[in-house]
Motif scaffolding. Structure first.
Motif, PDB file in Angstrom:
ATOM      1  N   ILE A 124       0.849  -1.191   0.000  1.00  0.00           N
ATOM      2  CA  ILE A 124       0.000   0.000   0.000  1.00  0.00           C
ATOM      3  C   ILE A 124       0.885   1.243   0.000  1.00  0.00           C
ATOM      4  N   VAL A 125       0.608   2.162  -0.907  1.00  0.00           N
ATOM      5  CA  VAL A 125       1.396   3.387  -1.035  1.00  0.00           C
ATOM      6  C   VAL A 125       0.515   4.608  -0.793  1.00  0.00           C
ATOM      7  N   ILE A 126       1.014   5.522   0.023  1.00  0.00           N
ATOM      8  CA  ILE A 126       0.378   6.830   0.203  1.00  0.00           C
ATOM      9  C   ILE A 126       1.339   7.862  -0.372  1.00  0.00           C
ATOM     10  N   GLU A 127       0.934   8.492  -1.449  1.00  0.00           N
ATOM     11  CA  GLU A 127       1.789   9.477  -2.110  1.00  0.00           C
ATOM     12  C   GLU A 127       1.591  10.859  -1.501  1.00  0.00           C
ATOM     13  N   TYR A 128       2.699  11.565  -1.267  1.00  0.00           N
ATOM     14  CA  TYR A 128       2.617  12.916  -0.715  1.00  0.00           C
ATOM     15  C   TYR A 128       3.091  13.955  -1.724  1.00  0.00           C
ATOM     16  N   ALA A 129       2.671  15.188  -1.493  1.00  0.00           N
ATOM     17  CA  ALA A 129       2.947  16.298  -2.406  1.00  0.00           C
ATOM     18  C   ALA A 129       4.261  17.000  -2.050  1.00  0.00           C
ATOM     19  N   ASN A 130       4.673  17.900  -2.922  1.00  0.00           N
ATOM     20  CA  ASN A 130       5.913  18.658  -2.698  1.00  0.00           C
ATOM     21  C   ASN A 130       5.883  19.459  -1.406  1.00  0.00           C
ATOM     22  N   TYR A 131       4.711  19.959  -1.028  1.00  0.00           N
ATOM     23  CA  TYR A 131       4.593  20.826   0.152  1.00  0.00           C
ATOM     24  C   TYR A 131       4.278  20.039   1.428  1.00  0.00           C
ATOM     25  N   PHE A 132       4.446  18.735   1.384  1.00  0.00           N
ATOM     26  CA  PHE A 132       4.115  17.853   2.508  1.00  0.00           C
ATOM     27  C   PHE A 132       4.720  18.350   3.820  1.00  0.00           C
ATOM     28  N   TYR A 133       5.973  18.771   3.789  1.00  0.00           N
ATOM     29  CA  TYR A 133       6.687  19.195   5.001  1.00  0.00           C
ATOM     30  C   TYR A 133       5.992  20.347   5.713  1.00  0.00           C
ATOM     31  N   GLU A 134       5.287  21.176   4.953  1.00  0.00           N
ATOM     32  CA  GLU A 134       4.628  22.345   5.546  1.00  0.00           C
ATOM     33  C   GLU A 134       3.516  21.937   6.505  1.00  0.00           C
ATOM     34  N   VAL A 135       2.913  20.801   6.251  1.00  0.00           N
ATOM     35  CA  VAL A 135       1.804  20.316   7.088  1.00  0.00           C
ATOM     36  C   VAL A 135       2.259  20.142   8.531  1.00  0.00           C
ATOM     37  N   PHE A 136       3.500  19.727   8.729  1.00  0.00           N
ATOM     38  CA  PHE A 136       3.995  19.422  10.070  1.00  0.00           C
ATOM     39  C   PHE A 136       4.489  20.652  10.826  1.00  0.00           C
TER      40      PHE A 136
END
Length: 218
Positions: free
Chosen positions: A78-90
């Motif tokens: 199972i793969v969950i793909e994240y976006a370029n701005y993923f780091y901003e969420v944290f």
């Protein structure tokens, strides 16, 4: 006649996310560092986070927490793909619960497919691809109906709904008290919008799968 559904629990995600929270939130990490921490924590579950190259989130609730999509390979990965701005969420603590919730509904959906693939492999030499070219065709697929039903159950339970409330909404989706609640789950609203009153066979199948998954979920 529906086949009996397999019990699918995603409670393990809460435990993993609880352990990850102090390591990820407001730590000024980059995407690869976050990916490594997530994949280490999910080691042994068959779930992996990967950077999605290009493209946009398939849904607004995914986009809010930097997720593009989820899918499962024929081998069960199972793969969950994240976006370029993923780091901003944290960097935004208020998004943490939403991130955890989105991961849980994606994983619930994909675990259904993982079980379906395992069963199909007993009788087929290959797994037929699902037609995504048309939303009505895609959502009408029997495999997707069950997966979206399980997703909807997880979505409502994760938002604090009791099983009795969900069952009541399924009995009377047009009732005054259910006007807003049926829109709180993307999965539920897809099937209501596309099929309720138009394709009763598909709508009823979706509802029956939701009921089965509600009964099998603790």
């Amino acid at each position: 006649q529906l086949q009996e559904v397999s019990t699918i629990s995603v409670s393990f995600v809460d435990k993993i996310m609880k352990s990850l929270k102090p390591k990820l939130l407001e730590q000024n990490l980059g995407n690869l560092e976050i990916e490594k921490l997530l994949n280490t924590a999910f080691l042994g579950t068959g779930i992996y986070f990967e950077h999605g190259i290009g493209g946009e989130s398939v849904r607004d609730d995914f986009a809010e927490v930097g997720i593009l999509q989820g899918y499962v390979y024929e081998n069960g990965r199972i793969v969950i793909e994240y976006a370029n701005y993923f780091y901003e969420v944290f960097d935004e603590p208020l998004l943490w619960n939403n991130f955890t919730h989105v991961c849980k509904i994606i994983i619930a959906h994909e675990l259904v497919h993982k079980n379906q693939i395992r069963k199909m492999k007993r009788n087929l030499s290959y797994i037929p691809a699902v037609d995504r070219s048309n939303n009505t065709k895609y959502l009408s697929n029997k495999m997707e109906i069950e997966a979206f039903a399980r997703e909807a159950v997880e979505d409502y339970l994760g938002k604090g709904y009791k099983k009795k409330q969900i069952l009541q909404m399924l009995r009377t989706p047009n009732g005054d008290s259910n006007q807003s609640s049926k829109e709180e789950s993307n999965a539920m609203y897809y099937y209501y919008d596309y099929f309720h009153g138009y394709e009763p066979k598909i709508w009823n199948r979706f509802v029956m799968y939701m009921v089965q998954h509600l009964r099998s979920t603790k």
